[in-house]
Design a protein around this motif. Structure first.
Motif, short mmCIF file in Angstrom:
data_model
loop_
_atom_site.label_atom_id
_atom_site.label_comp_id
_atom_site.label_asym_id
_atom_site.label_seq_id
_atom_site.Cartn_x
_atom_site.Cartn_y
_atom_site.Cartn_z
N GLY A 49 0.81 -1.21 0.00
CA GLY A 49 0.00 0.00 0.00
C GLY A 49 0.85 1.26 0.00
N LEU A 50 1.94 1.25 0.77
CA LEU A 50 2.84 2.41 0.83
C LEU A 50 3.50 2.65 -0.52
CD1 LEU A 50 4.33 4.58 2.49
CD2 LEU A 50 6.04 2.83 3.05
N CYS A 51 4.04 1.60 -1.13
CA CYS A 51 4.72 1.73 -2.43
C CYS A 51 3.75 2.13 -3.53
CB CYS A 51 5.41 0.42 -2.79
SG CYS A 51 6.81 0.01 -1.73
N LEU A 52 2.57 1.56 -3.51
CA LEU A 52 1.57 1.88 -4.53
C LEU A 52 1.15 3.34 -4.46
CD1 LEU A 52 -0.42 0.97 -6.76
CD2 LEU A 52 -2.05 0.50 -4.94
N GLY A 53 0.84 3.81 -3.26
CA GLY A 53 0.39 5.18 -3.12
C GLY A 53 1.46 6.20 -3.40
N LEU A 54 2.72 5.85 -3.11
CA LEU A 54 3.81 6.80 -3.26
C LEU A 54 4.41 6.82 -4.66
CD1 LEU A 54 5.43 8.82 -1.58
CD2 LEU A 54 7.01 6.98 -0.99
N THR A 55 4.46 5.68 -5.31
CA THR A 55 5.14 5.60 -6.62
C THR A 55 4.24 5.10 -7.74
OG1 THR A 55 5.90 3.31 -6.38
CG2 THR A 55 7.25 5.01 -5.37
N GLY A 56 3.08 4.55 -7.42
CA GLY A 56 2.24 3.94 -8.45
C GLY A 56 2.69 2.53 -8.78
N VAL A 57 3.84 2.11 -8.27
CA VAL A 57 4.39 0.77 -8.51
C VAL A 57 3.93 -0.15 -7.40
CG1 VAL A 57 6.51 -0.59 -8.62
CG2 VAL A 57 6.39 1.65 -9.74
N GLY A 58 3.58 -1.36 -7.75
CA GLY A 58 3.21 -2.29 -6.69
C GLY A 58 2.39 -3.47 -7.16
N GLY A 59 1.42 -3.22 -8.06
CA GLY A 59 0.50 -4.28 -8.44
C GLY A 59 1.15 -5.61 -8.73
N GLY A 60 1.80 -5.75 -9.88
CA GLY A 60 2.45 -7.01 -10.21
C GLY A 60 3.89 -7.05 -9.75
N VAL A 61 4.56 -5.93 -9.83
CA VAL A 61 5.99 -5.88 -9.56
C VAL A 61 6.32 -6.28 -8.13
CG1 VAL A 61 7.97 -4.35 -9.41
CG2 VAL A 61 6.43 -4.17 -11.31
N LEU A 62 5.56 -5.80 -7.17
CA LEU A 62 5.79 -6.16 -5.77
C LEU A 62 5.00 -7.40 -5.37
CD1 LEU A 62 5.83 -2.75 -3.88
CD2 LEU A 62 7.74 -4.30 -4.22
N LEU A 63 3.73 -7.42 -5.74
CA LEU A 63 2.85 -8.48 -5.26
C LEU A 63 3.23 -9.87 -5.77
CD1 LEU A 63 -0.66 -6.79 -5.42
CD2 LEU A 63 0.58 -7.51 -3.37
N ILE A 64 3.55 -9.98 -7.04
CA ILE A 64 3.84 -11.31 -7.59
C ILE A 64 5.07 -11.94 -6.94
CG2 ILE A 64 4.51 -12.56 -9.68
CD1 ILE A 64 2.59 -10.75 -11.23
N PRO A 65 6.19 -11.19 -6.79
CA PRO A 65 7.32 -11.78 -6.04
C PRO A 65 6.95 -12.12 -4.60
CG PRO A 65 8.06 -9.91 -7.31
CD PRO A 65 6.57 -9.91 -7.40
N MET A 66 6.16 -11.25 -3.94
CA MET A 66 5.73 -11.53 -2.57
C MET A 66 4.92 -12.82 -2.49
SD MET A 66 4.46 -7.81 -1.15
CE MET A 66 5.61 -6.48 -0.75
N LEU A 67 3.97 -12.95 -3.39
CA LEU A 67 3.07 -14.10 -3.37
C LEU A 67 3.80 -15.39 -3.74
CD1 LEU A 67 -0.06 -12.45 -5.04
CD2 LEU A 67 0.16 -13.16 -2.65
N SER B 132 14.10 2.97 -7.01
CA SER B 132 14.52 2.06 -5.94
C SER B 132 13.53 0.92 -5.76
CB SER B 132 14.65 2.84 -4.62
OG SER B 132 15.64 3.84 -4.71
N VAL B 133 12.23 1.24 -5.81
CA VAL B 133 11.20 0.21 -5.64
C VAL B 133 11.27 -0.82 -6.76
CG1 VAL B 133 8.71 -0.22 -5.65
CG2 VAL B 133 9.64 1.65 -4.29
N ILE B 134 11.40 -0.34 -8.01
CA ILE B 134 11.48 -1.26 -9.15
C ILE B 134 12.73 -2.13 -9.06
CG2 ILE B 134 11.62 -1.46 -11.66
CD1 ILE B 134 10.10 1.16 -11.86
N PHE B 135 13.84 -1.51 -8.68
CA PHE B 135 15.11 -2.24 -8.61
C PHE B 135 15.06 -3.33 -7.54
CE2 PHE B 135 19.49 -2.71 -6.95
CZ PHE B 135 20.10 -3.20 -8.11
N VAL B 136 14.57 -2.98 -6.35
CA VAL B 136 14.47 -3.96 -5.27
C VAL B 136 13.51 -5.08 -5.65
CG1 VAL B 136 13.68 -4.32 -2.89
CG2 VAL B 136 15.09 -2.34 -3.45
#
Length: 271
Positions: A27-45, A259-263
């Protein structure tokens, strides 16, 4: 027996807390950068919840849809949305998003094509993340050499429609695109400033993720319970992001987005 039951409860509680925490980060990354949907969630899941690629895409799309309702409201209030651009991209993206989603679900359900479908989806996600990172890096460098006053150019309708077609095919097949794909296209290709690119990407991805989530859910490729837990955790992250957005400069947002995309890319390569 009592010890075994207690141990099982502790494991379940730990898994619940982990999913809530991950939801907050998302939620923090999505609201701050717009990045998060697949890029963060799929690796997390995939890495933290042990999901196969296609199930992770379907679940990530459902989480992204639900969370982006809250994030979209915040960006609309902050006037961070280029509505004309969103409309043109949506018209181009909708047919491809729906069609490609149906194809992926169909081939994944067929025993002869399931493995190759999983591999293709995984490879596409990785490629999109790499290309998007490079795109944002190049735009960030260009932004530093230009005036801090950003003058938006007239919207090229044909370019916007074609960009929508491309985004729709990628989002439908991989679940990736809300921020990591749409932001570079809005910012670099269509010349929308970074803050409006982020807000517009959240609005557009809300609708496209919804179409994707519906398609995967019909094919049984969605974990609704996990999605609801992530949604609950995200309620803590999105308001914090909205508050920070008002105080950060364009260059600061570029750095955070990169930074978010790279991580996320590093995290994904470990799955």
């Amino acid at each position: 027996m009592e010890f075994t039951a207690l141990f099982a409860e502790l494991i379940a509680a730990e898994a619940l807390m982990l999913k809530l925490f991950l939801g907050g980060i998302f939620g923090l990354c999505l609201g701050l950068t717009g990045v998060g949907g697949g890029v963060l969630l799929i690796p997390m899941l995939q890495r933290c919840c042990d999901m196969p690629p296609v199930l992770a895409v379907g679940t990530a799309s459902l989480i992204a849809t639900m969370v982006k309702v809250n994030a979209s409201i915040a960006h609309v209030k902050a006037k961070n949305v280029s509505w004309k651009t969103v409309s043109m991209l949506f018209v181009g993206a909708l047919p491809l998003t729906y069609s490609v989603t149906q194809l992926v679900v169909y081939f994944n359900s067929h025993h002869l094509y399931a493995n190759i479908t999983q591999q293709v989806v995984t490879t596409l996600i990785l490629l999109i993340m790499v290309v998007s990172l490079i795109s944002v890096l190049l735009k960030s460098r260009k932004n530093k050499t230009q005036s801090l006053i950003h003058i938006e150019q007239p919207l090229a309708s044909k370019k916007a429609l074609l960009s929508g077609v491309f985004c729709g095919s990628i989002i439908g097949s991989t679940g990736v695109g809300g921020g990591v794909l749409l932001i570079p296209i809005l910012n670099s290709v269509l010349n929308v400033n970074i803050k409006k690119s982020i807000g517009s990407s959240v609005i557009l991805a809300l609708f496209l993720s919804g179409v994707t989530a519906l398609g995967y859910a019909k094919g049984g490729q969605t974990d609704v319970t996990t999605a609801l837990i992530f949604l609950t955790g995200s309620f803590l992250g999105v308001p914090v992001a909205s508050h920070l957005m008002k105080k950060l400069s364009d260059n600061s947002i570029y750095k955070i987005t990169i930074s978010v995309i790279f991580v996320s890319l590093l995290f994904y390569t470990l799955t």
